[in-house]
Design a protein around this motif. Structure first.
Motif, PDB file in Angstrom:
ATOM      1  N   GLY A 115     -12.154  15.487   1.821  1.00 11.00           N
ATOM      2  CA  GLY A 115     -11.056  16.206   2.469  1.00 11.00           C
ATOM      3  C   GLY A 115      -9.766  16.236   1.671  1.00 11.00           C
ATOM      4  O   GLY A 115      -8.745  16.707   2.164  1.00 11.00           O
ATOM      5  N   GLY A 116      -9.800  15.747   0.430  1.00 12.93           N
ATOM      6  CA  GLY A 116      -8.593  15.785  -0.396  1.00 12.93           C
ATOM      7  C   GLY A 116      -8.411  17.168  -1.008  1.00 12.93           C
ATOM      8  O   GLY A 116      -9.350  17.739  -1.552  1.00 12.93           O
ATOM      9  N   LEU A 117      -7.195  17.708  -0.916  1.00 16.89           N
ATOM     10  CA  LEU A 117      -6.905  19.009  -1.534  1.00 16.89           C
ATOM     11  C   LEU A 117      -6.326  18.746  -2.922  1.00 16.89           C
ATOM     12  O   LEU A 117      -5.143  18.458  -3.073  1.00 16.89           O
ATOM     13  N   HIS A 118      -7.196  18.826  -3.931  1.00 16.87           N
ATOM     14  CA  HIS A 118      -6.821  18.425  -5.278  1.00 16.87           C
ATOM     15  C   HIS A 118      -6.314  19.602  -6.108  1.00 16.87           C
ATOM     16  O   HIS A 118      -6.996  20.628  -6.214  1.00 16.87           O
ATOM     17  N   ILE A 119      -5.162  19.402  -6.727  1.00 13.22           N
ATOM     18  CA  ILE A 119      -4.686  20.336  -7.752  1.00 13.22           C
ATOM     19  C   ILE A 119      -5.524  20.100  -9.002  1.00 13.22           C
ATOM     20  O   ILE A 119      -5.750  18.957  -9.392  1.00 13.22           O
ATOM     21  N   LEU A 158      -5.204   6.584  -3.996  1.00 14.84           N
ATOM     22  CA  LEU A 158      -6.311   7.326  -4.602  1.00 14.84           C
ATOM     23  C   LEU A 158      -7.176   7.947  -3.505  1.00 14.84           C
ATOM     24  O   LEU A 158      -7.438   7.332  -2.481  1.00 14.84           O
ATOM     25  N   CYS A 159      -7.613   9.172  -3.742  1.00 20.32           N
ATOM     26  CA  CYS A 159      -8.488   9.843  -2.776  1.00 20.32           C
ATOM     27  C   CYS A 159      -9.812   9.079  -2.682  1.00 20.32           C
ATOM     28  O   CYS A 159     -10.278   8.491  -3.661  1.00 20.32           O
ATOM     29  N   ALA A 160     -10.436   9.138  -1.504  1.00 23.57           N
ATOM     30  CA  ALA A 160     -11.695   8.418  -1.304  1.00 23.57           C
ATOM     31  C   ALA A 160     -12.798   8.900  -2.247  1.00 23.57           C
ATOM     32  O   ALA A 160     -13.763   8.181  -2.514  1.00 23.57           O
ATOM     33  N   CYS A 161     -12.645  10.104  -2.787  1.00 21.04           N
ATOM     34  CA  CYS A 161     -13.653  10.618  -3.723  1.00 21.04           C
ATOM     35  C   CYS A 161     -13.550   9.945  -5.094  1.00 21.04           C
ATOM     36  O   CYS A 161     -14.448  10.078  -5.914  1.00 21.04           O
ATOM     37  N   GLY A 162     -12.436   9.266  -5.348  1.00 19.49           N
ATOM     38  CA  GLY A 162     -12.267   8.546  -6.612  1.00 19.49           C
ATOM     39  C   GLY A 162     -11.541   9.345  -7.689  1.00 19.49           C
ATOM     40  O   GLY A 162     -11.262   8.826  -8.763  1.00 19.49           O
ATOM     41  N   GLU A 195     -10.762  21.545  -2.460  1.00 18.87           N
ATOM     42  CA  GLU A 195     -10.991  20.429  -1.540  1.00 18.87           C
ATOM     43  C   GLU A 195     -12.239  19.653  -1.946  1.00 18.87           C
ATOM     44  O   GLU A 195     -13.260  20.264  -2.287  1.00 18.87           O
ATOM     45  N   CYS A 196     -12.138  18.336  -1.894  1.00 15.89           N
ATOM     46  CA  CYS A 196     -13.315  17.511  -2.208  1.00 15.89           C
ATOM     47  C   CYS A 196     -14.049  17.157  -0.918  1.00 15.89           C
ATOM     48  O   CYS A 196     -13.584  17.465   0.178  1.00 15.89           O
ATOM     49  N   ARG A 197     -15.164  16.482  -1.037  1.00 13.19           N
ATOM     50  CA  ARG A 197     -15.968  16.130   0.137  1.00 13.19           C
ATOM     51  C   ARG A 197     -15.246  15.158   1.052  1.00 13.19           C
ATOM     52  O   ARG A 197     -15.590  15.025   2.222  1.00 13.19           O
TER      53      ARG A 197
HETATM   54 ZN   LIG Z   1     -10.857  13.710  -3.354  1.00 12.23          ZN
END
Ligand SMILES: [Zn+2]
Length: 464
Positions: free
Chosen positions: A272-276, A333-337, A268-270
């Protein structure tokens, strides 16, 4: 799975630093760059499997395939999936004949299915694991050498003299181990004191252990413990657990998901995205048919199929991990980029906890089965506040000492008041529930006390 910070892991500093630099860059890869990366790794792994792993050599021959036929993740679908049953059965033939050069070590797990599973993990895979966690932790500001605390059961159960200890501090690695087996209202102040004494900046543990630690600290009114970040592993982190943990420690919790066999890693990124993590393994999500009627899951769920990209001593191709995820509906795209693919939820292993009559919570009691010779398969069912059923399938090395050891270990954790009923079963009798996934630990307390949440309701009992 985790950064274990065994000193032997630092034996490969050059490999660790090289891969970390690569991971720092690759986390910002475009989807196309990830495809290129995976193809390069896949080519090496498929060549290794074909030329040095008897099981795969025969499989390719039977399917009239050559290594060149499998260049992309999509090409992997030419191969059948590899089940855990096949891994057990073909354990010898799945080992690479040239495994020695990769420095393999034997690993095993029995946690989620209750049946032991053996496999090899080698040096490239250990370097991968370390760097994968190192990078994930860095998303919350972790730097190698930072003080951190870890909720652990294995460390305290391996040495009988430590089973009642609250914590163990390893000055050399800056790691504070906290005993996750005996957290309760009666000793929570000692956990709080350990935090205040050693001042860890980060904490990691399985979700239920983090939750119960936080809950008891909250109930005890413990103050002044602030961390920089928390990492949840090994179990699904539920929303109510996250809320309590984050409010008690005044920092963000990042969830992660993986398995010992190391084909799949989700972090999980900051945002909240659960990234593979595409650098870790090739993950294929095989969508399941939508079920009629009310479902525990969202509209689109999938089983997880993973392929090792780093473990050369025993490469697993198209491995059936046995967990279920919800597919992300939002492709933006996730907000984390980062453009690493995402899932929306992990419905993986969710072990129930056992509550001792004195209110102590035991989150990973199933590890006792690993400590007793001759247990082929075990299950723990808590019928009510005072009754625990141990269901055991024996093999030929089980004897009267095994029974005594098992009962002694369990008794040590659950205390003198719990009634323990030991039952011996045949293997087929263990699997008669018809459930999709075997549960090693089942608590029926929850089911009979739906009016109030658990374990808050038990806590209230203890306090009054
Ligand atoms: Zn993310």
């Amino acid at each position: 799975m985790s950064i274990d910070f065994k000193l032997r892991d630092f034996c490969y500093p050059v490999d660790l630093i090289r891969l970390r630099r690569q991971f720092d860059r690759s986390q910002w890869f475009s989807p196309e760059e990830f495809d290129v990366y995976q193809q390069q790794r896949l080519e090496q792994i498929v060549q290794q499997a074909y030329h040095h792993v008897p099981y795969y050599h025969d499989l390719f021959r039977d399917l009239s395939l050559r290594p060149e036929d499998i260049r992309t993740a999509n090409d992997l679908r030419k191969l059948p999936t590899l089940s855990k049953a096949t891994l057990r059965r073909e354990y010898s033939r799945l080992q690479a004949t040239n495994r020695g050069q990769f420095e393999p070590r034997l690993a095993s797990t029995s946690g989620s299915s209750g049946e032991p599973l053996r496999f090899l993990l080698d040096k490239p895979s250990r370097v991968l694991e370390f760097v994968y966690y190192w990078r994930h932790w860095s998303w919350l500001g972790y730097r190698l050498g930072d003080r951190f605390a870890e909720l652990s059961s294995n460390f305290f159960v391996t040495d009988a003299s430590r089973v009642n200890e609250i914590c163990h501090h390893q000055a050399l690695t800056g790691r504070l181990l906290l005993n996750s087996l005996s957290i309760g209202p009666h000793n929570i102040n000692q956990y709080a004191a350990a935090f205040l004494k050693y001042r860890p900046r980060f904490l990691k543990g399985i979700a239920s252990a983090l939750y119960h630690l936080s809950l008891f600290l909250q109930q005890a009114g413990a103050e002044g413990i602030a961390l920089k970040g928390i990492f949840s592993t090994g179990e699904m982190l539920l929303p109510h657990q996250r809320r309590v943990i984050e409010s008690v420690f005044n920092c963000q919790v990042l969830d992660s998901y993986g398995h010992m066999e190391r084909t799949v890693a989700v972090s999980e990124c900051r945002s909240g995205g659960l990234h593979i993590n595409p650098e870790y393994g090739v993950v294929q999500l095989e969508e399941l048919p939508t079920r009629d009627g009310p479902s525990d899951f969202g509209s689109r769920v999938a089983t997880v199929i993973g392929t090792s990209l780093h473990n050369f001593s025993m490469p697993l191709l198209r491995y059936e991990v046995g967990d279920v995820v919800e597919l992300a509906e939002n492709a933006s795209l996730c907000a984390c980029g980062r453009s690493m693919p995402r899932v929306s939820r992990i419905n993986g292993r969710q072990e129930d906890v056992i509550v001792a009559p004195d209110g102590s919570v035991i989150t990973t009691l199933f590890i006792v089965f690993d400590k007793v010779p001759g247990v082929a398969h075990g299950q723990i069912i808590q019928e009510d506040c005072n009754t625990l059923r141990l269901r055991v399938v024996r093999n030929s090395s089980y004897d009267s000492n095994s029974e005594a050891t098992l009962l002694r270990l369990v008794r040590r954790f659950v205390g003198p008041q719990m009634q323990i009923r030991l039952e011996y079963l045949r293997h087929d009798e263990m699997h008669t529930t018809g459930a999709a996934k075997f549960r090693t630990v089942i608590s029926r307390i929850k089911e009979t006390n739906k009016a109030t949440s658990f374990p808050e309701q038990l806590l209230a009992k203890v306090r009054n």
